[in-house]
Design an enzyme around this catalytic site. Structure first.
Site, short mmCIF file in Angstrom:
data_model
loop_
_atom_site.label_atom_id
_atom_site.label_comp_id
_atom_site.label_asym_id
_atom_site.label_seq_id
_atom_site.Cartn_x
_atom_site.Cartn_y
_atom_site.Cartn_z
N TYR A 32 0.86 -1.21 0.00
CA TYR A 32 0.00 0.00 0.00
C TYR A 32 0.89 1.25 0.00
O TYR A 32 1.16 1.82 1.06
CB TYR A 32 -0.89 0.02 1.23
CG TYR A 32 -1.86 -1.14 1.34
CD1 TYR A 32 -2.86 -1.34 0.40
CD2 TYR A 32 -1.77 -2.02 2.42
CE1 TYR A 32 -3.75 -2.40 0.51
CE2 TYR A 32 -2.66 -3.09 2.54
CZ TYR A 32 -3.64 -3.27 1.58
OH TYR A 32 -4.51 -4.31 1.70
N TRP A 36 -3.98 6.15 2.81
CA TRP A 36 -5.36 5.64 2.87
C TRP A 36 -6.14 6.39 3.94
O TRP A 36 -5.60 6.73 5.01
CB TRP A 36 -5.36 4.14 3.20
CG TRP A 36 -5.53 3.27 1.99
CD1 TRP A 36 -6.67 2.65 1.57
CD2 TRP A 36 -4.53 2.90 1.02
NE1 TRP A 36 -6.44 1.95 0.41
CE2 TRP A 36 -5.15 2.08 0.06
CE3 TRP A 36 -3.18 3.21 0.87
CZ2 TRP A 36 -4.46 1.56 -1.04
CZ3 TRP A 36 -2.49 2.69 -0.21
CH2 TRP A 36 -3.14 1.88 -1.15
N GLN A 104 -14.02 5.87 2.44
CA GLN A 104 -13.80 4.80 3.41
C GLN A 104 -14.47 5.19 4.73
O GLN A 104 -14.89 6.35 4.89
CB GLN A 104 -12.29 4.58 3.62
CG GLN A 104 -11.74 3.44 2.79
CD GLN A 104 -10.32 3.08 3.13
OE1 GLN A 104 -9.53 3.91 3.57
NE2 GLN A 104 -9.97 1.82 2.88
N ASP A 166 -13.20 -5.25 2.53
CA ASP A 166 -13.36 -5.52 1.10
C ASP A 166 -14.05 -6.83 0.72
O ASP A 166 -14.99 -6.83 -0.04
CB ASP A 166 -11.99 -5.49 0.42
CG ASP A 166 -11.18 -4.24 0.75
OD1 ASP A 166 -11.63 -3.42 1.58
OD2 ASP A 166 -10.10 -4.07 0.17
N GLU A 396 -0.62 -6.90 9.38
CA GLU A 396 -1.84 -6.24 8.89
C GLU A 396 -3.06 -6.83 9.61
O GLU A 396 -3.97 -6.11 10.00
CB GLU A 396 -1.93 -6.46 7.39
CG GLU A 396 -3.08 -5.73 6.72
CD GLU A 396 -3.09 -5.93 5.20
OE1 GLU A 396 -2.25 -6.70 4.68
OE2 GLU A 396 -3.95 -5.31 4.54
C1 DGY Z 1 -6.95 -2.76 -1.46
O1 DGY Z 1 -6.83 -3.77 -0.74
O2 DGY Z 1 -6.25 -2.55 -2.41
C2 DGY Z 1 -8.02 -1.76 -1.21
O3 DGY Z 1 -7.77 -0.67 -1.98
C3 DGY Z 1 -8.07 -1.29 0.18
O4 DGY Z 1 -8.66 -0.02 0.23
#
Ligand code: DGY
Length: 424
Positions: A32, A36, A104, A166, A396
């Site tokens: 990432y 975010w 979000q 997600d 995570e």
């Molecule tokens: C991801 O896992 O890529 C999503 O964008 C999380 O926001």
């Protein structure tokens, strides 16, 4: 604090410093590589435990991505990186800095209130909160106008990424209605960094990207997105977090806003308090999400179902049922709180939001348990979180069956929660 805990807290501070890209922290390197939205709210509270100036900076950096209508995007692409898909080219949003076009869970007002109330540099905190407050007000107004234009008291989320959870089994049925065809070529990068068994499946990605294409096609116009989206749910997590955030915004409004602001926020709170009970599933003894297209409650129990406690919105009977449910889950897995009911057939202890434990969710549930008069449960959840991090690293997420850390390593929000728990 024991010597071991002090060393671990120093490790947590080091993770935030290492993930700092100059005013904002990436959730973790490579997997990432941008900023975010809800990560930043937790991360700011983590920074505030040892560097208040840097903590406020985290929020100012996120707000560089805020849209004129008030949307605070899910991702702010401050600097280019090839490590992530979908990058700014896929979103196609010509802003500076570029952003994604969805949002979000709105934790930010809560973070600002926590930071203001725990500040040691009061002058800085007052100045920063006064600067940030109008942006929060605009954002909450956006939630109402863009996602609940009819004033039902429940906001819609239009993409599983907006819920932050997600690939939760709660979205399976609603997501199954989203076509798998995409006009964008899918080049996943996440599975280069993390084992595919711990990430969403390929078919889910196709549907995720179909939604991005669909929103792109309507020019990221809020009203058209709401109208055309084949995925539209009233997520119990987002709605509970928003109600809590509205309460925190109201507190900020009494210091930094006008009586008119306070009246508007109070009105929204009253509407949300009246609406959230509609998500109670008496048969199941828990709060669930609602599929706004099918017009039905989603019968999958997830950890988001406990977040009305964080929102301070549950009756004594509901509190009792939720505490009993957590106890039932605790009899099935040794570590709390799994993201999906461990007795549900869709439970997968390793796969992202289909079972693993997330430190940020635990932090919110524990806060709610304290409010609900369940301090023993709150302590158990906090201890489990600290134990998982102590044994599994600053991962995570965590496998609720064997306690191992999963997903990205040296994760910013896990480090932030450790600091909040260790110093709280
Ligand atoms: C991801 O896992 O890529 C999503 O964008 C999380 O926001």
């Amino acid at each position: 604090m024991t010597e071991e805990a002090a060393a671990r807290a120093e490790q947590a501070r080091t993770i935030l410093r290492t993930n700092d890209r100059g005013g904002y922290a990436v959730p973790t390197a490579r997997l990432y590589p941008f900023q975010w939205n809800w990560d930043s709210a937790f991360v700011a509270m983590g920074w505030a435990c040892f560097d208040e100036t840097r903590a406020w900076q985290e929020i100012l950096s996120l707000l560089k991505g805020q849209w004129e209508d008030g949307l605070i995007p899910q991702i702010v692409f401050h600097a280019p990186s090839d490590d992530y898909f979908p990058g700014p080219d896929v979103w196609g949003i010509a802003r500076d800095p570029p952003t994604s076009g969805i949002t979000q869970p709105p934790v930010l007002a809560t973070a600002v209130r926590v930071m203001l109330e725990s500040a040691t540099d009061h002058a800085l905190a007052e100045r920063m909160a006064a600067t940030i407050y109008p942006r929060l007000l605009l954002n909450h107004h956006w939630w109402q106008t863009a996602r609940d234009p009819d004033g039902s008291g429940l906001v819609a989320t239009l993409h599983p990424w907006e819920t932050g959870m997600d690939n939760s089994p709660a979205w399976d049925a609603a997501l199954a209605r989203v076509p798998t065809q995409t006009t964008t070529v899918i080049r996943r990068r996440d599975t280069d960094h993390v084992d595919a068994s711990a990430r969403p499946r390929g078919e889910e990605y196709q549907r995720f990207i179909h939604l991005v294409d669909a929103f792109h096609a309507v020019g990221w116009d809020a009203a058209r997105m709401l109208a055309v989206s084949p995925f539209r749910v009233a997520d119990i997590g987002t709605n509970a977090i928003l109600l809590r955030a509205e309460r925190d915004l109201l507190t900020l409004a009494t210091r930094f806003g006008t009586p008119h602001d306070s009246a508007a926020i109070s009105e929204r709170i009253a509407r949300q308090e009246a609406a959230l009970p509609r998500l109670w599933n008496a048969g199941q003894g828990g709060f669930v999400s609602f599929d706004l297209i099918a017009g039905t409650r989603i019968p999958v129990a997830t950890s988001a179902g406990f977040l009305p406690l964080f929102a301070r919105c549950a009756t004594a009977e509901q509190i009792g049922a939720m505490a009993a449910k957590i106890d039932r889950w605790a009899a099935l897995v040794p570590h709390l709180v799994p993201s999906t009911d461990p007795g549900h057939p869709a439970f997968e202890p390793l796969r992202y939001w289909r079972g693993p434990i997330w430190a940020v969710v635990n932090w919110m549930i524990a806060d709610g348990c304290d409010w609900a008069g369940h301090p023993v449960l709150a302590t158990r959840i906090r201890r489990d979180t600290i134990g998982l991090i102590s044994n599994g690293g600053f991962s995570e997420y965590f496998n609720p069956v064997d306690g191992r850390g999963v997903g990205g390593a040296d994760f910013s929000w896990t480090a932030a929660i450790y600091l909040l728990l260790a110093e709280g």
